[in-house]
Design a protein around this motif. Structure first.
Motif, PDB file in Angstrom:
ATOM      1  N   PRO A 118     -13.907 -12.272 -18.090  1.00 24.92           N
ATOM      2  CA  PRO A 118     -12.649 -12.241 -17.338  1.00 24.92           C
ATOM      3  C   PRO A 118     -12.808 -11.659 -15.936  1.00 24.92           C
ATOM      4  O   PRO A 118     -13.579 -10.726 -15.705  1.00 24.92           O
ATOM      5  N   LYS A 119     -12.039 -12.226 -15.019  1.00 25.79           N
ATOM      6  CA  LYS A 119     -11.900 -11.702 -13.668  1.00 25.79           C
ATOM      7  C   LYS A 119     -10.526 -12.122 -13.167  1.00 25.79           C
ATOM      8  O   LYS A 119      -9.883 -13.014 -13.752  1.00 25.79           O
ATOM      9  N   PRO A 120     -10.023 -11.498 -12.111  1.00 24.23           N
ATOM     10  CA  PRO A 120      -8.707 -11.909 -11.600  1.00 24.23           C
ATOM     11  C   PRO A 120      -8.703 -13.389 -11.232  1.00 24.23           C
ATOM     12  O   PRO A 120      -9.699 -13.932 -10.743  1.00 24.23           O
ATOM     13  N   VAL A 121      -7.589 -14.052 -11.489  1.00 23.66           N
ATOM     14  CA  VAL A 121      -7.477 -15.482 -11.179  1.00 23.66           C
ATOM     15  C   VAL A 121      -6.283 -15.710 -10.257  1.00 23.66           C
ATOM     16  O   VAL A 121      -5.276 -15.005 -10.322  1.00 23.66           O
ATOM     17  N   GLU A 122      -6.428 -16.703  -9.406  1.00 19.94           N
ATOM     18  CA  GLU A 122      -5.316 -17.103  -8.549  1.00 19.94           C
ATOM     19  C   GLU A 122      -4.268 -17.806  -9.393  1.00 19.94           C
ATOM     20  O   GLU A 122      -4.598 -18.606 -10.271  1.00 19.94           O
ATOM     21  N   THR A 123      -3.013 -17.512  -9.140  1.00 20.49           N
ATOM     22  CA  THR A 123      -1.939 -18.222  -9.821  1.00 20.49           C
ATOM     23  C   THR A 123      -1.003 -18.861  -8.806  1.00 20.49           C
ATOM     24  O   THR A 123      -0.757 -18.293  -7.723  1.00 20.49           O
ATOM     25  N   ALA A 124      -0.513 -20.026  -9.141  1.00 24.70           N
ATOM     26  CA  ALA A 124       0.569 -20.599  -8.348  1.00 24.70           C
ATOM     27  C   ALA A 124       1.806 -19.714  -8.487  1.00 24.70           C
ATOM     28  O   ALA A 124       2.036 -19.114  -9.530  1.00 24.70           O
ATOM     29  N   VAL A 125       2.581 -19.639  -7.426  1.00 29.53           N
ATOM     30  CA  VAL A 125       3.852 -18.930  -7.444  1.00 29.53           C
ATOM     31  C   VAL A 125       4.952 -19.969  -7.292  1.00 29.53           C
ATOM     32  O   VAL A 125       4.953 -20.751  -6.331  1.00 29.53           O
ATOM     33  N   THR A 126       5.861 -20.012  -8.246  1.00 31.94           N
ATOM     34  CA  THR A 126       6.837 -21.102  -8.342  1.00 31.94           C
ATOM     35  C   THR A 126       8.051 -20.862  -7.459  1.00 31.94           C
ATOM     36  O   THR A 126       8.611 -19.765  -7.428  1.00 31.94           O
ATOM     37  N   LEU A 127       8.467 -21.927  -6.778  1.00 29.61           N
ATOM     38  CA  LEU A 127       9.705 -21.932  -6.011  1.00 29.61           C
ATOM     39  C   LEU A 127      10.721 -22.773  -6.781  1.00 29.61           C
ATOM     40  O   LEU A 127      10.551 -23.981  -6.951  1.00 29.61           O
ATOM     41  N   SER A 128      11.767 -22.138  -7.244  1.00 30.27           N
ATOM     42  CA  SER A 128      12.804 -22.802  -8.028  1.00 30.27           C
ATOM     43  C   SER A 128      13.489 -23.901  -7.208  1.00 30.27           C
ATOM     44  O   SER A 128      13.613 -23.805  -5.978  1.00 30.27           O
ATOM     45  N   LEU A 129      13.923 -24.951  -7.898  1.00 29.12           N
ATOM     46  CA  LEU A 129      14.602 -26.066  -7.237  1.00 29.12           C
ATOM     47  C   LEU A 129      15.861 -25.568  -6.535  1.00 29.12           C
ATOM     48  O   LEU A 129      16.736 -24.937  -7.151  1.00 29.12           O
ATOM     49  N   ASP A 130      15.980 -25.873  -5.231  1.00 28.76           N
ATOM     50  CA  ASP A 130      17.118 -25.401  -4.438  1.00 28.76           C
ATOM     51  C   ASP A 130      17.203 -26.262  -3.195  1.00 28.76           C
ATOM     52  O   ASP A 130      16.520 -27.291  -3.078  1.00 28.76           O
ATOM     53  N   THR A 131      18.025 -25.849  -2.240  1.00 27.69           N
ATOM     54  CA  THR A 131      18.112 -26.569  -0.976  1.00 27.69           C
ATOM     55  C   THR A 131      16.810 -26.378  -0.204  1.00 27.69           C
ATOM     56  O   THR A 131      16.059 -25.405  -0.445  1.00 27.69           O
ATOM     57  N   ALA A 141       8.748 -15.450   1.219  1.00 29.62           N
ATOM     58  CA  ALA A 141       8.679 -14.216   0.440  1.00 29.62           C
ATOM     59  C   ALA A 141       7.623 -14.269  -0.648  1.00 29.62           C
ATOM     60  O   ALA A 141       7.294 -13.231  -1.242  1.00 29.62           O
ATOM     61  N   ALA A 142       7.074 -15.444  -0.934  1.00 34.44           N
ATOM     62  CA  ALA A 142       6.144 -15.600  -2.052  1.00 34.44           C
ATOM     63  C   ALA A 142       4.749 -15.102  -1.689  1.00 34.44           C
ATOM     64  O   ALA A 142       4.255 -15.372  -0.591  1.00 34.44           O
ATOM     65  N   PRO A 143       4.097 -14.389  -2.607  1.00 39.16           N
ATOM     66  CA  PRO A 143       2.723 -13.949  -2.351  1.00 39.16           C
ATOM     67  C   PRO A 143       1.741 -15.091  -2.564  1.00 39.16           C
ATOM     68  O   PRO A 143       2.061 -16.111  -3.173  1.00 39.16           O
ATOM     69  N   GLY A 144       0.533 -14.906  -2.059  1.00 40.43           N
ATOM     70  CA  GLY A 144      -0.512 -15.881  -2.311  1.00 40.43           C
ATOM     71  C   GLY A 144      -0.395 -17.117  -1.445  1.00 40.43           C
ATOM     72  O   GLY A 144       0.533 -17.265  -0.643  1.00 40.43           O
ATOM     73  N   SER A 145      -1.325 -18.031  -1.649  1.00 39.37           N
ATOM     74  CA  SER A 145      -1.371 -19.246  -0.823  1.00 39.37           C
ATOM     75  C   SER A 145      -1.277 -20.521  -1.639  1.00 39.37           C
ATOM     76  O   SER A 145      -1.500 -21.608  -1.110  1.00 39.37           O
ATOM     77  N   GLY A 310       1.978  -4.623 -19.122  1.00 38.28           N
ATOM     78  CA  GLY A 310       1.973  -6.019 -18.712  1.00 38.28           C
ATOM     79  C   GLY A 310       0.892  -6.359 -17.707  1.00 38.28           C
ATOM     80  O   GLY A 310       0.163  -5.496 -17.195  1.00 38.28           O
ATOM     81  N   LEU A 311       0.784  -7.643 -17.429  1.00 37.08           N
ATOM     82  CA  LEU A 311      -0.192  -8.133 -16.466  1.00 37.08           C
ATOM     83  C   LEU A 311       0.106  -7.578 -15.075  1.00 37.08           C
ATOM     84  O   LEU A 311       1.266  -7.364 -14.719  1.00 37.08           O
ATOM     85  N   VAL A 312      -0.944  -7.411 -14.282  1.00 38.92           N
ATOM     86  CA  VAL A 312      -0.807  -6.888 -12.928  1.00 38.92           C
ATOM     87  C   VAL A 312      -1.043  -8.033 -11.941  1.00 38.92           C
ATOM     88  O   VAL A 312      -2.114  -8.662 -11.936  1.00 38.92           O
ATOM     89  N   PHE A 313      -0.023  -8.296 -11.111  1.00 39.63           N
ATOM     90  CA  PHE A 313      -0.089  -9.348 -10.098  1.00 39.63           C
ATOM     91  C   PHE A 313      -0.245  -8.702  -8.721  1.00 39.63           C
ATOM     92  O   PHE A 313       0.510  -7.795  -8.363  1.00 39.63           O
ATOM     93  N   THR A 314      -1.218  -9.191  -7.954  1.00 39.93           N
ATOM     94  CA  THR A 314      -1.451  -8.666  -6.607  1.00 39.93           C
ATOM     95  C   THR A 314      -1.782  -9.812  -5.666  1.00 39.93           C
ATOM     96  O   THR A 314      -2.806 -10.484  -5.832  1.00 39.93           O
ATOM     97  N   GLY A 315      -0.902 -10.049  -4.700  1.00 34.25           N
ATOM     98  CA  GLY A 315      -1.194 -11.033  -3.664  1.00 34.25           C
ATOM     99  C   GLY A 315      -1.528 -12.412  -4.160  1.00 34.25           C
ATOM    100  O   GLY A 315      -2.445 -13.068  -3.648  1.00 34.25           O
ATOM    101  N   GLY A 316      -0.812 -12.902  -5.156  1.00 33.36           N
ATOM    102  CA  GLY A 316      -1.058 -14.247  -5.656  1.00 33.36           C
ATOM    103  C   GLY A 316      -2.179 -14.338  -6.668  1.00 33.36           C
ATOM    104  O   GLY A 316      -2.577 -15.451  -7.050  1.00 33.36           O
ATOM    105  N   ARG A 317      -2.705 -13.199  -7.119  1.00 34.29           N
ATOM    106  CA  ARG A 317      -3.725 -13.184  -8.159  1.00 34.29           C
ATOM    107  C   ARG A 317      -3.240 -12.307  -9.301  1.00 34.29           C
ATOM    108  O   ARG A 317      -2.433 -11.397  -9.115  1.00 34.29           O
ATOM    109  N   VAL A 318      -3.755 -12.591 -10.497  1.00 38.52           N
ATOM    110  CA  VAL A 318      -3.369 -11.820 -11.670  1.00 38.52           C
ATOM    111  C   VAL A 318      -4.626 -11.309 -12.364  1.00 38.52           C
ATOM    112  O   VAL A 318      -5.602 -12.051 -12.539  1.00 38.52           O
TER     113      VAL A 318
END
Length: 327
Positions: A118-131, A141-145, A310-318
């Motif tokens: 195991p090592k930290p992995v990049e995760t997508a950060v979801t943007l909910s459906l909206d305008t 406001a979302a972390p990560g790329s 719980g899991l620790v999220f930092t800058g788009g990685r978990v």
């Protein structure tokens, strides 16, 4: 004498904000947690009943309860795969069995399952459906790329453009949740290729996959609602470039591992996905993400309050789960 004790607990967790996709919105995450105790050791698992396929908290809890006698008498993971169909109920039990085995053996699940260390992995950060404007603000406001945009409506291209303007350096996963208009799709895909899109998930309803046979397209396409178990992989490989493996649909880590390995053999890319839920639900998927090209395991970020340890999220990685959480 029974070897184990099974506990079943429905859980409702308020969300920080409404989570909307093409099929509707929700403000609570509803899950079912199980705990298997044997002697001084206990293993935990959690699942998300999938309403899209007719599951409810009540039906899933009842399915798990129906397995009580066999599970408490010592039913193993291998037997579980045929004792229950793929889905949320089997997922919770399967993951609890993995966790219990790890606790009993003193070996982490990643070793038991022959996963990468195991090592930290990049995760997508979801943007909910909206305008478009609201999704652009969420992107800022979302972390990560790596951002995942929920789509499904006539403003889809405007949504993509708005997010790209707000975060021009971000890579975008476009998730239609079966709601992208088939006539608009070719133009949308071509335009999205120049706006940072790297993947399009399930643009059309499950069962209409053959419409994607004419590939390659400008952006890789990933199966989600069409993908349940390893039995689907060879069929999907004719229509999709990649598959989104979700433990709640597959029926747990055991079948998800089989899906990932068969997808690789079939030449498909792999994304590890999730439902909206806390860290206990997400932990097995985070471990599995070490085998994948991409991961979407940001479910805990949507909760007002996650589980302890719980899991620790930092800058788009978990970070990988600790033994106190799971595995």
């Amino acid at each position: 004498m029974r070897n184990r004790t099974l506990e079943i607990a429905p859980v409702s967790s308020p969300l920080r904000a409404a989570f909307a996709i093409s099929r509707g919105a929700k403000t609570q995450a509803h899950t079912v947690q199980v705990r298997l105790t044997q002697g001084e050791h206990a293993g935990r698992g959690e699942c998300v009943p999938y309403a899209r396929f007719g599951e409810t908290v009540e039906s899933v809890a009842a399915a798990i309860e129906g397995m009580r006698g066999a599970v408490e008498a010592g039913l193993g993971r291998t037997e579980l795969q045929t004792a229950l169909p793929a889905g949320a109920a089997r997922c919770a039990l399967d993951c609890a069995m993995w966790d219990l085995e790890a606790k009993q053996s003193g070996r982490p699940v990643w070793q038991l399952a022959d996963l990468p260390e195991p090592k930290p992995v990049e995760t997508a950060v979801t943007l909910s459906l909206d305008t478009p404007d609201a999704m652009a603000s969420a992107a800022l406001a979302a972390p990560g790329s790596l951002l995942k945009l929920k789509l499904g409506g006539p403003e889809d291209l405007d949504r993509i453009k708005a997010v790209h303007r707000a975060r021009p350096g971000a890579r975008l996963i476009l998730d239609g949740n079966e709601g992208i208009d088939a006539a608009a799709y070719p133009g949308l895909a071509r335009a999205a290729a120049g706006l940072g899109a790297v993947l399009i998930e399930q643009p059309f309803p499950a069962g209409q996959d053959e419409a994607l046979n004419k590939r390659p397209g400008p952006v890789a396409v990933c199966a989600d609602e069409s993908a349940h178990t390893s039995a689907d992989i060879q069929r999907l490989a004719r229509c999709y470039d990649a598959v989104n493996v979700k433990l709640d649909k597959a029926g747990g880590l055991t079948e998800a591992l089989a899906m990932v390995r068969l997808a690789r053999q079939s030449g498909m890319g792999v994304m590890i996905g999730c439902m909206v839920a806390g860290s206990l639900s997400m932990a097995p998927a985070v471990l599995l993400a070490g085998l994948a090209d991409a991961a979407d395991v940001d479910g805990p970020l949507w909760l007002e309050q996650d589980i302890a340890d719980g899991l620790v999220f930092t800058g788009g990685r978990v970070a990988q789960p600790t033994p106190a959480l799971w595995g």
